[in-house]
Design a protein around this motif. Structure first.
Motif, mmCIF file in Angstrom:
data_model
loop_
_atom_site.group_PDB
_atom_site.id
_atom_site.type_symbol
_atom_site.label_atom_id
_atom_site.label_comp_id
_atom_site.label_asym_id
_atom_site.label_seq_id
_atom_site.Cartn_x
_atom_site.Cartn_y
_atom_site.Cartn_z
ATOM 1 N N GLN A 35 -4.222 9.817 -7.666
ATOM 2 C CA GLN A 35 -3.568 9.234 -6.332
ATOM 3 C C GLN A 35 -4.428 9.994 -5.198
ATOM 4 O O GLN A 35 -4.815 11.166 -5.302
ATOM 5 C CB GLN A 35 -2.173 10.110 -6.354
ATOM 6 C CG GLN A 35 -1.405 9.850 -5.047
ATOM 7 C CD GLN A 35 -0.089 10.559 -5.006
ATOM 8 O OE1 GLN A 35 0.462 11.501 -6.137
ATOM 9 N NE2 GLN A 35 0.760 9.957 -4.120
ATOM 10 N N LYS A 84 -1.090 7.928 -0.226
ATOM 11 C CA LYS A 84 -1.233 6.772 -0.974
ATOM 12 C C LYS A 84 -0.260 6.754 -2.075
ATOM 13 O O LYS A 84 -0.170 7.910 -2.708
ATOM 14 C CB LYS A 84 -2.536 6.322 -1.037
ATOM 15 C CG LYS A 84 -3.356 5.900 -0.075
ATOM 16 C CD LYS A 84 -4.684 5.403 -0.396
ATOM 17 C CE LYS A 84 -5.377 5.080 0.797
ATOM 18 N NZ LYS A 84 -6.804 4.463 0.332
ATOM 19 N N ARG A 126 -1.667 5.490 -8.775
ATOM 20 C CA ARG A 126 -2.141 4.364 -9.158
ATOM 21 C C ARG A 126 -2.185 4.553 -10.894
ATOM 22 O O ARG A 126 -2.840 5.739 -11.045
ATOM 23 C CB ARG A 126 -3.644 4.029 -8.793
ATOM 24 C CG ARG A 126 -4.426 2.865 -9.467
ATOM 25 C CD ARG A 126 -5.686 2.967 -8.803
ATOM 26 N NE ARG A 126 -6.481 2.108 -9.865
ATOM 27 C CZ ARG A 126 -7.707 1.919 -9.784
ATOM 28 N NH1 ARG A 126 -8.551 2.534 -8.526
ATOM 29 N NH2 ARG A 126 -8.685 1.361 -10.613
#
Length: 139
Positions: free
Chosen positions: A78, A82, A85
Motif C-alpha cells: 500500500q 491509495k 493492493r
C-alpha cells in the motif's frame, strides 16, 4: 515456525533459503521476518520472508526506490493515500523514491518477495509509524 506450513504456503517459487530472523530490523516489523541477502555488491537484493500476520512499518526509500518481486504466498502493498493492493507470486511492485508505503503478508499466510534496492548516491530509508491494527485487519 511451522516449516511445513511455510513451504506449502510459499509454493514452488520460493527457491532461495529464507535466511536468519531479521533481528537488525525487528523494530520495524509487527512479527517474525527473515532476511537472506543474496547480494550487497552493486544492486542489493534480499529475500524477505514474512510469517503470517507480519507487516513492516510505513517507510520511504529516499533517492533510490525499491522493486519487489513476489516469489510466494499472499501479501499486501500500500502507498499512502491509495487502497492496499493484494500480492501473489509473480507480481512486481515498482516503488519510486520518496513514496510512503508498507508491505507484508496476508494475516493468515506466509509471504515472500525479493527486495531489489535501486542504487542511488545518498540513498537511505526512513522508517515511520505502523499501519493501525484495525486497518490491517480489514484487508
Amino acid at each position: 515456525m511451522d516449516a511445513n506450513r511455510m513451504k506449502r504456503e510459499l509454493g514452488g517459487g520460493a527457491v532461495f533459503p529464507i535466511g536468519a530472523e531479521n533481528t537488525a530490523y525487528a523494530q520495524y516489523f509487527t512479527g517474525e521476518c527473515y532476511l537472506n541477502m543474496l547480494t550487497t555488491s552493486g544492486v542489493g537484493i534480499g529475500v524477505v520472508t514474512f510469517a503470517p500476520g507480519t507487516i513492516n512499518a510505513w517507510h520511504i526509500h529516499h533517492k533510490g526506490g525499491q522493486i519487489l518481486l513476489v516469489t510466494g504466498g499472499r501479501g499486501w502493498y500500500q502507498e499512502d493515500g491509495k487502497p492496499a493492493r493484494a500480492l501473489a507470486a509473480g507480481d512486481v511492485v515498482n516503488i519510486p523514491p520518496e513514496v510512503k508505503h508498507w508491505h507484508g503478508t496476508a494475516v493468515d499466510c506466509w509471504f515472500q518477495h525479493l527486495a531489489v534496492e535501486v542504487p542511488a548516491e545518498g540513498a537511505s530509508n526512513e522508517w515511520l509509524e505502523f499501519l493501525p491494527t484495525e486497518d490491517y485487519a480489514s484487508l
